[in-house]
Scaffold this motif. Structure first.
Motif, PDB file in Angstrom:
ATOM      1  N   THR A  45      28.342  45.950  89.282  1.00  0.00           N
ATOM      2  CA  THR A  45      27.049  46.744  89.539  1.00  0.00           C
ATOM      3  C   THR A  45      25.772  45.910  89.908  1.00  0.00           C
ATOM      4  O   THR A  45      24.940  46.268  90.665  1.00  0.00           O
ATOM      5  CB  THR A  45      26.696  47.554  88.085  1.00  0.00           C
ATOM      6  OG1 THR A  45      26.550  46.746  87.032  1.00  0.00           O
ATOM      7  CG2 THR A  45      27.815  48.418  88.078  1.00  0.00           C
ATOM      8  N   ASP A  46      25.667  44.467  89.261  1.00  0.00           N
ATOM      9  CA  ASP A  46      24.551  43.850  89.698  1.00  0.00           C
ATOM     10  C   ASP A  46      24.587  43.416  91.276  1.00  0.00           C
ATOM     11  O   ASP A  46      23.662  43.234  91.996  1.00  0.00           O
ATOM     12  CB  ASP A  46      24.281  42.600  88.609  1.00  0.00           C
ATOM     13  CG  ASP A  46      25.611  41.681  88.836  1.00  0.00           C
ATOM     14  OD1 ASP A  46      26.827  42.315  89.266  1.00  0.00           O
ATOM     15  OD2 ASP A  46      25.450  40.554  88.076  1.00  0.00           O
ATOM     16  N   GLU A  47      25.768  43.383  91.677  1.00  0.00           N
ATOM     17  CA  GLU A  47      26.006  42.834  93.153  1.00  0.00           C
ATOM     18  C   GLU A  47      25.709  43.982  94.043  1.00  0.00           C
ATOM     19  O   GLU A  47      24.831  44.009  95.082  1.00  0.00           O
ATOM     20  CB  GLU A  47      27.430  42.320  93.333  1.00  0.00           C
ATOM     21  CG  GLU A  47      27.637  41.844  94.715  1.00  0.00           C
ATOM     22  CD  GLU A  47      28.855  41.122  94.885  1.00  0.00           C
ATOM     23  OE1 GLU A  47      29.306  40.858  96.236  1.00  0.00           O
ATOM     24  OE2 GLU A  47      29.614  40.760  94.110  1.00  0.00           O
ATOM     25  N   LEU A  48      26.397  45.301  93.407  1.00  0.00           N
ATOM     26  CA  LEU A  48      25.878  46.366  94.027  1.00  0.00           C
ATOM     27  C   LEU A  48      24.271  46.732  94.389  1.00  0.00           C
ATOM     28  O   LEU A  48      23.782  46.986  95.335  1.00  0.00           O
ATOM     29  CB  LEU A  48      26.386  47.623  93.566  1.00  0.00           C
ATOM     30  CG  LEU A  48      28.022  47.893  93.743  1.00  0.00           C
ATOM     31  CD1 LEU A  48      28.287  49.133  92.961  1.00  0.00           C
ATOM     32  CD2 LEU A  48      28.133  47.996  95.357  1.00  0.00           C
ATOM     33  N   ALA A  49      23.829  46.428  93.251  1.00  0.00           N
ATOM     34  CA  ALA A  49      22.219  46.460  93.221  1.00  0.00           C
ATOM     35  C   ALA A  49      21.383  45.576  94.276  1.00  0.00           C
ATOM     36  O   ALA A  49      20.313  45.850  94.912  1.00  0.00           O
ATOM     37  CB  ALA A  49      21.512  46.421  91.806  1.00  0.00           C
ATOM     38  N   GLU A  50      21.892  44.484  94.321  1.00  0.00           N
ATOM     39  CA  GLU A  50      21.428  43.564  95.410  1.00  0.00           C
ATOM     40  C   GLU A  50      21.605  43.869  96.655  1.00  0.00           C
ATOM     41  O   GLU A  50      20.734  43.959  97.524  1.00  0.00           O
ATOM     42  CB  GLU A  50      22.221  42.134  95.103  1.00  0.00           C
ATOM     43  CG  GLU A  50      21.546  41.448  93.597  1.00  0.00           C
ATOM     44  CD  GLU A  50      22.278  40.266  93.728  1.00  0.00           C
ATOM     45  OE1 GLU A  50      23.103  39.674  94.543  1.00  0.00           O
ATOM     46  OE2 GLU A  50      22.475  39.541  92.458  1.00  0.00           O
ATOM     47  N   GLU A 101      15.391  46.210  87.768  1.00  0.00           N
ATOM     48  CA  GLU A 101      15.319  45.973  86.427  1.00  0.00           C
ATOM     49  C   GLU A 101      16.661  46.395  86.019  1.00  0.00           C
ATOM     50  O   GLU A 101      17.413  47.160  86.250  1.00  0.00           O
ATOM     51  CB  GLU A 101      14.283  46.824  85.977  1.00  0.00           C
ATOM     52  CG  GLU A 101      12.924  46.561  86.147  1.00  0.00           C
ATOM     53  CD  GLU A 101      12.054  47.469  85.187  1.00  0.00           C
ATOM     54  OE1 GLU A 101      12.269  47.725  84.030  1.00  0.00           O
ATOM     55  OE2 GLU A 101      10.701  47.507  85.862  1.00  0.00           O
ATOM     56  N   PRO A 102      17.357  45.715  85.079  1.00  0.00           N
ATOM     57  CA  PRO A 102      18.487  45.787  84.563  1.00  0.00           C
ATOM     58  C   PRO A 102      18.388  47.484  83.894  1.00  0.00           C
ATOM     59  O   PRO A 102      17.504  47.597  83.061  1.00  0.00           O
ATOM     60  CB  PRO A 102      18.691  44.891  83.679  1.00  0.00           C
ATOM     61  CG  PRO A 102      17.449  44.134  83.316  1.00  0.00           C
ATOM     62  CD  PRO A 102      16.642  44.401  84.511  1.00  0.00           C
ATOM     63  N   LEU A 103      19.605  47.844  83.649  1.00  0.00           N
ATOM     64  CA  LEU A 103      19.729  49.118  83.134  1.00  0.00           C
ATOM     65  C   LEU A 103      19.707  48.928  81.515  1.00  0.00           C
ATOM     66  O   LEU A 103      20.103  47.920  80.861  1.00  0.00           O
ATOM     67  CB  LEU A 103      21.278  49.732  83.419  1.00  0.00           C
ATOM     68  CG  LEU A 103      21.446  50.231  84.752  1.00  0.00           C
ATOM     69  CD1 LEU A 103      22.659  50.933  84.845  1.00  0.00           C
ATOM     70  CD2 LEU A 103      20.306  51.378  85.251  1.00  0.00           C
ATOM     71  N   PRO A 104      18.867  49.811  80.678  1.00  0.00           N
ATOM     72  CA  PRO A 104      18.856  49.697  79.329  1.00  0.00           C
ATOM     73  C   PRO A 104      20.250  49.794  78.836  1.00  0.00           C
ATOM     74  O   PRO A 104      20.936  50.641  79.058  1.00  0.00           O
ATOM     75  CB  PRO A 104      17.805  50.788  79.105  1.00  0.00           C
ATOM     76  CG  PRO A 104      18.027  51.857  80.165  1.00  0.00           C
ATOM     77  CD  PRO A 104      18.288  51.015  81.232  1.00  0.00           C
ATOM     78  N   LEU A 105      20.355  48.978  77.547  1.00  0.00           N
ATOM     79  CA  LEU A 105      21.491  49.244  77.065  1.00  0.00           C
ATOM     80  C   LEU A 105      21.345  50.363  76.015  1.00  0.00           C
ATOM     81  O   LEU A 105      20.309  50.781  75.719  1.00  0.00           O
ATOM     82  CB  LEU A 105      21.878  47.757  76.114  1.00  0.00           C
ATOM     83  CG  LEU A 105      22.122  46.534  76.821  1.00  0.00           C
ATOM     84  CD1 LEU A 105      22.137  45.637  75.947  1.00  0.00           C
ATOM     85  CD2 LEU A 105      23.486  46.884  77.565  1.00  0.00           C
ATOM     86  N   PRO A 106      22.586  51.061  75.857  1.00  0.00           N
ATOM     87  CA  PRO A 106      22.500  52.160  74.947  1.00  0.00           C
ATOM     88  C   PRO A 106      22.102  51.853  73.645  1.00  0.00           C
ATOM     89  O   PRO A 106      22.470  50.603  73.157  1.00  0.00           O
ATOM     90  CB  PRO A 106      23.993  52.826  74.833  1.00  0.00           C
ATOM     91  CG  PRO A 106      24.719  51.610  75.448  1.00  0.00           C
ATOM     92  CD  PRO A 106      23.995  50.638  76.148  1.00  0.00           C
TER      93      PRO A 106
END
Length: 157
Positions: free
Chosen positions: A68-73, A90-95
């Protein structure tokens, strides 16, 4: 190439494999190298293999083949190419961690087995007990085989 040429080539290949001169892993390595040479370069929409590249890319995405981090890039790159303003990702918040699981109170046991409702006796409190809360898994993303299990009275008669 004639049918006879194809038969001779296949026979030669089978003979080499049977004699141990050629291992199936060597064939696989060669096939991968040739596929990479033919298909491994994505040239763009004018490439005759473009639709096949897109279909394979969709399959890779469907199988979570790209983190997912590469997809965001890549999304940021695509937006920049389109002329959109690129904001910092910004990174997704952890639950949030859930509260400790609720454990039901221990049921009061009758004075003797003969007094229990299963054996014809009256209930200990005289009324139907309130339903007990089902404990939940402390981590919702993990399977808990006992999450819905409610211990009951013995099944022996």
């Amino acid at each position: 190439m004639t049918p006879e040429d194809a038969i001779k080539a296949a026979s030669s290949l089978a003979r080499d494999i049977a004699d141990g001169g050629l291992a199936p892993s060597d064939l696989e390595r060669q096939a991968v190298a040739e596929c990479r040479e033919l298909f491994g370069t994505v040239a763009g929409p004018d490439d005759p293999l473009w639709e096949l590249h897109r279909d394979i890319a969709r399959q890779v995405l469907a199988l979570d083949g790209v983190p997912t981090d590469e997809l965001a890039e890549w999304l940021a790159v695509a937006r920049q190419r389109a002329g959109e303003p690129v904001a910092a990702v910004e990174p997704l918040p952890l639950p949030e961690p859930e509260a400790a699981p609720v454990t039901p109170p221990e049921p009061e046991s009758p004075a003797s087995e003969a007094d229990s409702p299963g054996h014809g006796g009256a209930p200990a409190s005289g009324a139907n007990p309130a339903p007990q809360a089902v404990p939940t898994s402390p981590r919702p993303d993990r399977y808990d085989p006992l999450a819905a299990w409610q211990p009951g009275s013995t099944r022996r008669y």
